[in-house]
Enzyme design. Structure first.
Site, mmCIF file in Angstrom:
data_model
loop_
_atom_site.group_PDB
_atom_site.id
_atom_site.type_symbol
_atom_site.label_atom_id
_atom_site.label_comp_id
_atom_site.label_asym_id
_atom_site.label_seq_id
_atom_site.Cartn_x
_atom_site.Cartn_y
_atom_site.Cartn_z
ATOM 1 C CE1 TYR A 42 -8.357 -2.063 6.516
ATOM 2 C CE2 TYR A 42 -9.420 -0.173 7.494
ATOM 3 C CZ TYR A 42 -9.461 -1.257 6.669
ATOM 4 O OH TYR A 42 -10.612 -1.525 5.975
ATOM 5 C CG LEU A 94 -15.394 8.338 -3.385
ATOM 6 C CD1 LEU A 94 -14.649 9.300 -2.463
ATOM 7 C CD2 LEU A 94 -16.352 9.105 -4.300
ATOM 8 C CB ILE A 129 -16.608 4.266 5.348
ATOM 9 C CG1 ILE A 129 -16.681 2.974 4.494
ATOM 10 C CG2 ILE A 129 -17.510 4.151 6.556
ATOM 11 C CD1 ILE A 129 -16.171 1.733 5.221
ATOM 12 C CE LYS A 142 -6.479 7.343 1.935
ATOM 13 N NZ LYS A 142 -5.757 7.768 0.704
ATOM 14 C CB SER A 143 -9.752 11.893 1.164
ATOM 15 O OG SER A 143 -8.844 12.773 0.505
ATOM 16 N NE ARG A 157 -9.231 14.462 -4.242
ATOM 17 C CZ ARG A 157 -8.466 13.622 -4.927
ATOM 18 N NH1 ARG A 157 -7.921 12.578 -4.328
ATOM 19 N NH2 ARG A 157 -8.243 13.831 -6.209
ATOM 20 C CG ASN A 180 -14.929 12.688 0.011
ATOM 21 O OD1 ASN A 180 -15.232 13.169 -1.080
ATOM 22 N ND2 ASN A 180 -13.808 12.015 0.198
HETATM 23 N N1 LIG Z 1 -14.029 -4.241 4.674
HETATM 24 C C1 LIG Z 1 -13.140 -4.257 3.720
HETATM 25 O O1 LIG Z 1 -12.683 -5.313 3.254
HETATM 26 C C2 LIG Z 1 -12.677 -2.950 3.153
HETATM 27 C C3 LIG Z 1 -11.967 -2.925 1.947
HETATM 28 C C4 LIG Z 1 -11.582 -1.698 1.444
HETATM 29 C C5 LIG Z 1 -11.904 -0.538 2.138
HETATM 30 N N2 LIG Z 1 -12.568 -0.599 3.336
HETATM 31 C C6 LIG Z 1 -12.882 0.631 4.111
HETATM 32 O O2 LIG Z 1 -13.551 1.528 3.261
HETATM 33 C C7 LIG Z 1 -12.825 2.752 3.192
HETATM 34 C C8 LIG Z 1 -13.014 3.388 1.828
HETATM 35 O O3 LIG Z 1 -12.549 2.539 0.805
HETATM 36 P P1 LIG Z 1 -11.220 2.847 -0.021
HETATM 37 O O4 LIG Z 1 -10.272 3.608 0.827
HETATM 38 O O5 LIG Z 1 -10.782 1.550 -0.595
HETATM 39 O O6 LIG Z 1 -11.749 3.688 -1.252
HETATM 40 P P2 LIG Z 1 -12.524 5.090 -1.472
HETATM 41 O O7 LIG Z 1 -12.763 5.776 -0.183
HETATM 42 O O8 LIG Z 1 -13.649 4.814 -2.381
HETATM 43 O O9 LIG Z 1 -11.455 5.881 -2.345
HETATM 44 C C9 LIG Z 1 -10.262 6.334 -1.811
HETATM 45 C C10 LIG Z 1 -9.450 6.871 -2.987
HETATM 46 O O10 LIG Z 1 -10.186 7.904 -3.639
HETATM 47 C C11 LIG Z 1 -9.490 9.138 -3.533
HETATM 48 N N3 LIG Z 1 -10.497 10.156 -3.201
HETATM 49 C C12 LIG Z 1 -11.064 10.415 -1.998
HETATM 50 N N4 LIG Z 1 -11.948 11.411 -2.076
HETATM 51 C C13 LIG Z 1 -11.950 11.824 -3.373
HETATM 52 C C14 LIG Z 1 -12.648 12.839 -4.064
HETATM 53 N N5 LIG Z 1 -13.532 13.626 -3.440
HETATM 54 N N6 LIG Z 1 -12.413 12.981 -5.390
HETATM 55 C C15 LIG Z 1 -11.520 12.193 -6.038
HETATM 56 N N7 LIG Z 1 -10.830 11.193 -5.416
HETATM 57 C C16 LIG Z 1 -11.033 11.022 -4.091
HETATM 58 C C17 LIG Z 1 -8.459 8.952 -2.438
HETATM 59 O O11 LIG Z 1 -7.279 9.680 -2.715
HETATM 60 P P3 LIG Z 1 -6.750 10.813 -1.670
HETATM 61 O O12 LIG Z 1 -6.531 10.135 -0.352
HETATM 62 O O13 LIG Z 1 -5.481 11.275 -2.324
HETATM 63 O O14 LIG Z 1 -7.818 11.859 -1.627
HETATM 64 C C18 LIG Z 1 -8.146 7.455 -2.536
HETATM 65 O O15 LIG Z 1 -7.202 7.199 -3.561
HETATM 66 C C19 LIG Z 1 -11.397 2.325 3.520
HETATM 67 O O16 LIG Z 1 -10.568 3.413 3.859
HETATM 68 C C20 LIG Z 1 -11.646 1.362 4.634
HETATM 69 O O17 LIG Z 1 -11.924 2.051 5.851
HETATM 70 C C21 LIG Z 1 -12.975 -1.777 3.828
#
Ligand SMILES: NC(=O)c1ccc[n+]([C@@H]2O[C@H](COP(=O)([O-])OP(=O)(O)OC[C@H]3O[C@@H](n4cnc5c(N)ncnc54)[C@H](OP(=O)(O)O)[C@@H]3O)[C@@H](O)[C@H]2O)c1
Length: 246
Positions: free
Chosen positions: A37, A175, A212, A214-215, A220, A224
């Site tokens: 990252y 999410l 976990i 992310k926002s 949010r 969350n």
């Molecule tokens: N191990 C792996 O291979 C792997 C892969 C992917 C992710 N990860 C980890 O998992 C974490 C989470 O996954 P992710 O970032 O892919 O997806 P996520 O947390 O499911 O979704 C993030 C997205 O949703 C939006 N969001 C956040 N809260 C919201 C809410 N309450 N209502 C509506 N939309 C919302 C965010 O936009 P805004 O920022 O504009 O709010 C962003 O576009 C990552 O940050 C990382 O640490 C690990």
């Protein structure tokens, strides 16, 4: 491992520092990052600036499979960037393409853990068969598997397989990969006076899956984390299992 952590993928620089400071201020005590990252130093800085004791925060980072043979140097850089002398959890970010490499990397990590700078070791994006291969070759089962999870990915056999092996499941992108305007989520959210996103996160917790989210938006980030004050019924949980993704 606190059941709600803060995801940091795609957060870099000031944006990462501000988001992590906000997350810590509203109560998160679990941060998820990865060498890939490129934000470990931002997270280390935000944690130092927050004034919160390092010991009160659960820190996870990940090593890329391409760093096989270099784990010691990668760990040293991660610790330095995060401004700490230990990790709570170190994950193999995804499985190396060959089983022999997977075993080699896992053994490197086990050796470094024995030196005391890593509390727990786990994997990410591994199948149960790939995990079994590590366990049988080393005698050590990963503590955690961090996987792509959410209502659309729901598979009871996957959860059962991890539970039977004593492996904690962390779900990511729950999410992002869920249709938050899904009528079932909207109805359940209204019944509890919460948002569909909060229902999705709570659904993970009801299945004992750590989240976990992310926002980069303060409201949010706070919402969350605010998913510990309500419960979903078994019928509500079952009606969310398998809802469509996007
Ligand atoms: N191990 C792996 O291979 C792997 C892969 C992917 C992710 N990860 C980890 O998992 C974490 C989470 O996954 P992710 O970032 O892919 O997806 P996520 O947390 O499911 O979704 C993030 C997205 O949703 C939006 N969001 C956040 N809260 C919201 C809410 N309450 N209502 C509506 N939309 C919302 C965010 O936009 P805004 O920022 O504009 O709010 C962003 O576009 C990552 O940050 C990382 O640490 C690990």
């Amino acid at each position: 491992m606190p059941e709600v952590g803060f995801g940091t993928w795609r957060l870099r620089g000031d944006q990462a520092r501000v988001a992590v400071r906000t997350a810590l201020a509203v109560g998160y005590r679990h941060l998820d990052t990865a060498t890939m990252y490129g934000n470990e130093a931002d997270i280390g800085q935000a944690l130092a600036d927050s004034g919160i004791d390092r010991a009160d925060v659960f820190l996870t980072t990940k090593i890329r499979p391409s760093d096989i043979g270099k784990a010691r140097a990668v760990l040293r850089r991660s610790l330095q960037a995060l401004r700490t002398d230990y990790l709570d959890l170190w994950l193999v970010h995804w499985p190396p393409s060959r089983a022999s490499q997977s075993r080699q990397l896992w053994n490197e990590l086990l050796e470094l853990q024995a030196e005391g700078h890593v509390r727990d070791l786990g994997v990410s994006n591994y199948s149960l068969a790939e995990i079994d291969e590590l366990t049988s070759s080393s005698g050590r089962t990963p503590a955690v598997n961090q996987i792509d999870w959410g209502p659309a990915r729901y598979d009871a056999r996957v959860l059962e397989g991890h539970a039977n092996r004593g492996i904690a499941v962390e779900g990511y992108s729950g999410l992002k990969n869920t249709r938050l305007d899904d009528p079932v989520l909207v109805r359940i959210a209204a019944a509890h006076g919460v948002t569909p996103a909060q229902v999705v996160l709570r659904w993970h917790l009801e299945h004992n899956v750590t989240v976990i989210p992310k926002s980069e938006q303060p409201d949010r980030i706070a919402a969350n984390f605010d998913v510990l004050g309500f419960r979903l019924s078994a019928a509500e949980v079952a009606s969310i299992d398998g809802r469509p993704g996007r």
